[in-house]
Design a protein around this motif. Structure first.
Motif, PDB file in Angstrom:
ATOM      1  N   ASN A 169      -1.590   8.519   1.813  1.00  0.00           N
ATOM      2  CA  ASN A 169      -2.149   8.030   0.551  1.00  0.00           C
ATOM      3  C   ASN A 169      -1.549   6.709   0.082  1.00  0.00           C
ATOM      4  N   TYR A 170      -0.397   6.345   0.618  1.00  0.00           N
ATOM      5  CA  TYR A 170       0.307   5.151   0.149  1.00  0.00           C
ATOM      6  C   TYR A 170       0.727   4.272   1.318  1.00  0.00           C
ATOM      7  N   LEU A 171       0.885   2.984   1.027  1.00  0.00           N
ATOM      8  CA  LEU A 171       1.358   2.020   2.018  1.00  0.00           C
ATOM      9  C   LEU A 171       2.391   1.128   1.339  1.00  0.00           C
ATOM     10  N   VAL A 172       3.538   0.932   1.986  1.00  0.00           N
ATOM     11  CA  VAL A 172       4.552   0.019   1.461  1.00  0.00           C
ATOM     12  C   VAL A 172       4.618  -1.210   2.350  1.00  0.00           C
ATOM     13  N   THR A 173       4.749  -2.379   1.740  1.00  0.00           N
ATOM     14  CA  THR A 173       4.769  -3.638   2.485  1.00  0.00           C
ATOM     15  C   THR A 173       6.033  -4.434   2.135  1.00  0.00           C
ATOM     16  N   ALA A 174       6.483  -5.257   3.082  1.00  0.00           N
ATOM     17  CA  ALA A 174       7.651  -6.123   2.887  1.00  0.00           C
ATOM     18  C   ALA A 174       7.229  -7.556   3.174  1.00  0.00           C
ATOM     19  N   SER A 175       7.632  -8.471   2.307  1.00  0.00           N
ATOM     20  CA  SER A 175       7.126  -9.839   2.413  1.00  0.00           C
ATOM     21  C   SER A 175       8.222 -10.889   2.294  1.00  0.00           C
ATOM     22  N   SER A 176       7.926 -12.078   2.807  1.00  0.00           N
ATOM     23  CA  SER A 176       8.831 -13.218   2.678  1.00  0.00           C
ATOM     24  C   SER A 176       8.913 -13.725   1.239  1.00  0.00           C
ATOM     25  N   ASP A 177       8.061 -13.192   0.334  1.00  0.00           N
ATOM     26  CA  ASP A 177       8.181 -13.536  -1.084  1.00  0.00           C
ATOM     27  C   ASP A 177       9.303 -12.744  -1.759  1.00  0.00           C
ATOM     28  N   SER A 178      10.074 -11.999  -0.943  1.00  0.00           N
ATOM     29  CA  SER A 178      11.251 -11.207  -1.331  1.00  0.00           C
ATOM     30  C   SER A 178      10.925  -9.864  -1.983  1.00  0.00           C
ATOM     31  N   THR A 179       9.650  -9.513  -2.079  1.00  0.00           N
ATOM     32  CA  THR A 179       9.280  -8.258  -2.731  1.00  0.00           C
ATOM     33  C   THR A 179       8.791  -7.207  -1.737  1.00  0.00           C
ATOM     34  N   LEU A 180       8.867  -5.950  -2.193  1.00  0.00           N
ATOM     35  CA  LEU A 180       8.191  -4.826  -1.558  1.00  0.00           C
ATOM     36  C   LEU A 180       7.059  -4.422  -2.492  1.00  0.00           C
ATOM     37  N   LYS A 181       5.929  -4.040  -1.922  1.00  0.00           N
ATOM     38  CA  LYS A 181       4.822  -3.576  -2.756  1.00  0.00           C
ATOM     39  C   LYS A 181       4.328  -2.226  -2.239  1.00  0.00           C
ATOM     40  N   ILE A 182       4.018  -1.337  -3.173  1.00  0.00           N
ATOM     41  CA  ILE A 182       3.477  -0.025  -2.810  1.00  0.00           C
ATOM     42  C   ILE A 182       2.021   0.019  -3.243  1.00  0.00           C
ATOM     43  N   LEU A 183       1.148   0.302  -2.286  1.00  0.00           N
ATOM     44  CA  LEU A 183      -0.287   0.337  -2.529  1.00  0.00           C
ATOM     45  C   LEU A 183      -0.776   1.778  -2.547  1.00  0.00           C
ATOM     46  N   ASP A 184      -1.668   2.079  -3.492  1.00  0.00           N
ATOM     47  CA  ASP A 184      -2.362   3.369  -3.530  1.00  0.00           C
ATOM     48  C   ASP A 184      -3.649   3.190  -2.735  1.00  0.00           C
ATOM     49  N   LEU A 185      -3.689   3.737  -1.531  1.00  0.00           N
ATOM     50  CA  LEU A 185      -4.833   3.528  -0.640  1.00  0.00           C
ATOM     51  C   LEU A 185      -6.076   4.293  -1.103  1.00  0.00           C
ATOM     52  N   MET A 186      -5.882   5.391  -1.807  1.00  0.00           N
ATOM     53  CA  MET A 186      -7.026   6.173  -2.258  1.00  0.00           C
ATOM     54  C   MET A 186      -7.771   5.450  -3.385  1.00  0.00           C
ATOM     55  N   GLU A 187      -7.017   4.737  -4.213  1.00  0.00           N
ATOM     56  CA  GLU A 187      -7.620   3.983  -5.318  1.00  0.00           C
ATOM     57  C   GLU A 187      -7.832   2.518  -4.954  1.00  0.00           C
ATOM     58  N   GLY A 188      -7.183   2.077  -3.872  1.00  0.00           N
ATOM     59  CA  GLY A 188      -7.305   0.685  -3.465  1.00  0.00           C
ATOM     60  C   GLY A 188      -6.667  -0.279  -4.436  1.00  0.00           C
ATOM     61  N   ARG A 189      -5.456   0.062  -4.896  1.00  0.00           N
ATOM     62  CA  ARG A 189      -4.831  -0.800  -5.904  1.00  0.00           C
ATOM     63  C   ARG A 189      -3.312  -0.859  -5.706  1.00  0.00           C
ATOM     64  N   LEU A 190      -2.704  -1.868  -6.323  1.00  0.00           N
ATOM     65  CA  LEU A 190      -1.258  -2.023  -6.296  1.00  0.00           C
ATOM     66  C   LEU A 190      -0.621  -1.068  -7.304  1.00  0.00           C
ATOM     67  N   LEU A 191       0.368  -0.293  -6.839  1.00  0.00           N
ATOM     68  CA  LEU A 191       1.082   0.629  -7.729  1.00  0.00           C
ATOM     69  C   LEU A 191       2.371   0.013  -8.249  1.00  0.00           C
ATOM     70  N   TYR A 192       3.197  -0.536  -7.332  1.00  0.00           N
ATOM     71  CA  TYR A 192       4.512  -1.036  -7.711  1.00  0.00           C
ATOM     72  C   TYR A 192       4.842  -2.320  -6.955  1.00  0.00           C
ATOM     73  N   THR A 193       5.577  -3.199  -7.610  1.00  0.00           N
ATOM     74  CA  THR A 193       6.225  -4.336  -6.968  1.00  0.00           C
ATOM     75  C   THR A 193       7.726  -4.169  -7.171  1.00  0.00           C
ATOM     76  N   LEU A 194       8.488  -4.153  -6.087  1.00  0.00           N
ATOM     77  CA  LEU A 194       9.926  -3.897  -6.154  1.00  0.00           C
ATOM     78  C   LEU A 194      10.706  -5.152  -5.769  1.00  0.00           C
ATOM     79  N   HIS A 195      11.661  -5.509  -6.629  1.00  0.00           N
ATOM     80  CA  HIS A 195      12.524  -6.675  -6.385  1.00  0.00           C
ATOM     81  C   HIS A 195      13.929  -6.155  -6.094  1.00  0.00           C
ATOM     82  N   GLY A 196      14.490  -6.546  -4.970  1.00  0.00           N
ATOM     83  CA  GLY A 196      15.831  -6.086  -4.633  1.00  0.00           C
ATOM     84  C   GLY A 196      16.516  -7.058  -3.700  1.00  0.00           C
ATOM     85  N   HIS A 197      15.752  -7.563  -2.747  1.00  0.00           N
ATOM     86  CA  HIS A 197      16.322  -8.467  -1.748  1.00  0.00           C
ATOM     87  C   HIS A 197      16.380  -9.903  -2.258  1.00  0.00           C
ATOM     88  N   GLN A 198      17.461 -10.577  -1.894  1.00  0.00           N
ATOM     89  CA  GLN A 198      17.610 -11.996  -2.191  1.00  0.00           C
ATOM     90  C   GLN A 198      17.124 -12.761  -0.965  1.00  0.00           C
TER      91      GLN A 198
END
Length: 407
Positions: free
Chosen positions: A242-271
């Motif tokens: 039901n969910y997908l987590v992504t890691a990007s060079s923009d320094s964020t992680l994002k969690i997507l709700d695949l059933m709704e097709g929308r962004l759930l969370y943006t996580l900031h932790g990495h420098q």
């Protein structure tokens, strides 16, 4: 409808020990160990239990680009810029066996669900399949025309998916060794690809900042996300699908709700760039790594309510799963619809829950011990071969000396 989220994902722990960018992370089956690879040429195996010492494995001659635990969790594979793959027994001794066949950097390594084989991807433009216990290269898949960054087995082990700098994602049949389909909708290098837990869909990440989800049966593009502001380096499906987590060079992680097709969370932790991310086998945690040399462990939290209920439901018949789409076709930029019913969400679960937990644990332990025994026997065989070679050399030298001293 999805049950309300009890709380947001939270940073549980972070590990420091690598001396350069972290390239890859993976959890063992029981979530007791977390492996990470780094540009510092080392693997680290971190223990989730507090105050436990980590293992540092040195053996590769150059950057470690990828790590993956075997299904049982008793073997650990790594690939490197030194063109080799190593299979480690992840204990204090840290012994390993070397596999050689690639002629350039190995970018990706992934075990098949039965643990008997694994697949690798390389800058030599090939995908290669290997036998784990026979320690043998089996065959290559060679239709990419640029570096291959990632290759994964499907959950049933019958298909292989690969992602390349030639801007394509290719779907392969393992038995016939033929390319079934080539997906070419990405506008740049494809950095990462993985199968949905149901085996019916794939998600691919790209340098064009996008994530795309395709149905592997109809080859239709189901979902397209453009939520990051820089390249997407890695992604991981939650075991529920039901969910997908992504890691990007923009320094964020994002969690997507695949059933709704929308962004759930943006996580900031990495420098700096977030380079890798992976869910644990049961989805209660996910780990991330970055160019800041840190490994972070996050508690999912969002899955506590709905995923627990999904796991308690009996697995639906395979025919029922394969005859219906696993993900809705949605535009993530459009406000979400009313969602799916609880019944259709439950049908996504591919986790076999009918087997008693004690029996499952026993079988996993047996398979794990076989892994370790087989690997130990292989290491001993290698040492015996070396000893035999040395003995032969000594005998030959002695015969030469005798011939010279004989009048």
């Amino acid at each position: 409808m999805t049950a309300p989220c009890p709380e947001d994902p939270s940073l549980e722990r972070h590990f420091k020990g690598h001396r350069d960018a972290v390239t890859s992370v993976d959890f063992s089956l029981n979530t007791k160990q977390l492996a990470s690879g780094s540009m510092d040429s080392c693997l680290m195996v971190w223990h989730m239990k507090p105050q436990s010492r980590a293992y540092r494995f040195a053996g590769h001659k150059d950057a470690v680009t990828c790590v993956n635990f075997s299904p049982s969790g008793h073997l650990l594979a790594s690939g490197s810029r030194d063109k080799t793959v190593r299979i480690w027994v992840p204990n204090v001794k840290g012994e390993s066996t070397v596999f050689r066949a690639h002629t350039a950097t190995v970018r990706s390594v992934h075990f098949c669900s039965d643990g008997q084989s694994f697949v690798t991807a390389s800058d030599d433009k090939t995908v290669k399949v290997w036998s784990t216990h026979r320690q043998k290269f089996l065959f290559s898949l060679s239709q990419h025309i640029n570096w291959v960054r990632c290759a994964k087995f499907s959950p049933d082990g019958r298909l292989i998916i690969s992602a390349s700098d030639d801007k394509t994602v290719k779907l392969w049949d393992k038995t016939s060794r033929e390319c079934i389909h080539s997906y070419s909708e990405h506008g740049g290098f494809v950095t990462y690809v993985d199968f949905h837990p149901s085996g019916t869909c794939i998600a691919a990440a790209g340098m064009d900042n996008t994530v795309k989800v395709w149905d592997v049966r109809t080859h239709r593009l189901l979902q397209h996300y453009q939520l990051h502001s820089a390249a997407v380096n890695a992604l991981s499906f939650h075991p529920s699908g039901n969910y997908l987590v992504t890691a990007s060079s923009d320094s964020t992680l994002k969690i997507l709700d695949l059933m709704e097709g929308r962004l759930l969370y943006t996580l900031h932790g990495h420098q700096g760039p977030a380079t890798t991310v992976a869910f644990s086998r049961m989805g209660e945690y996910f780990a991330s790594g970055g160019s800041d040399e840190q490994v972070m462990v996050w508690k999912s939290n969002f899955d506590v309510v709905d995923y627990g209920e999904v796991l308690r439901v009996q697995r639906p018949p395979a025919a029922r799963v394969s005859s219906s789409g696993t993900l809705p076709e949605v535009d993530p930029l459009v406000p979400p619809g009313r969602g799916r019913s609880q019944e259709s969400m439950q049908s996504q679960s591919q986790e076999p829950v009918s087997m008693p937990q004690s029996l499952t644990s026993t079988l996993e332990h047996i398979v794990g011990q076989l892994d370790v025994l087989t690997q130990t026997v292989s290491i001993l065989e290698q040492r015996l071969t070396l000893t035999e070679d040395k003995l032969k050399q000594c005998l030959e030298n002695q015969q030469l000396i005798m011939q010279r001293t004989t009048p």
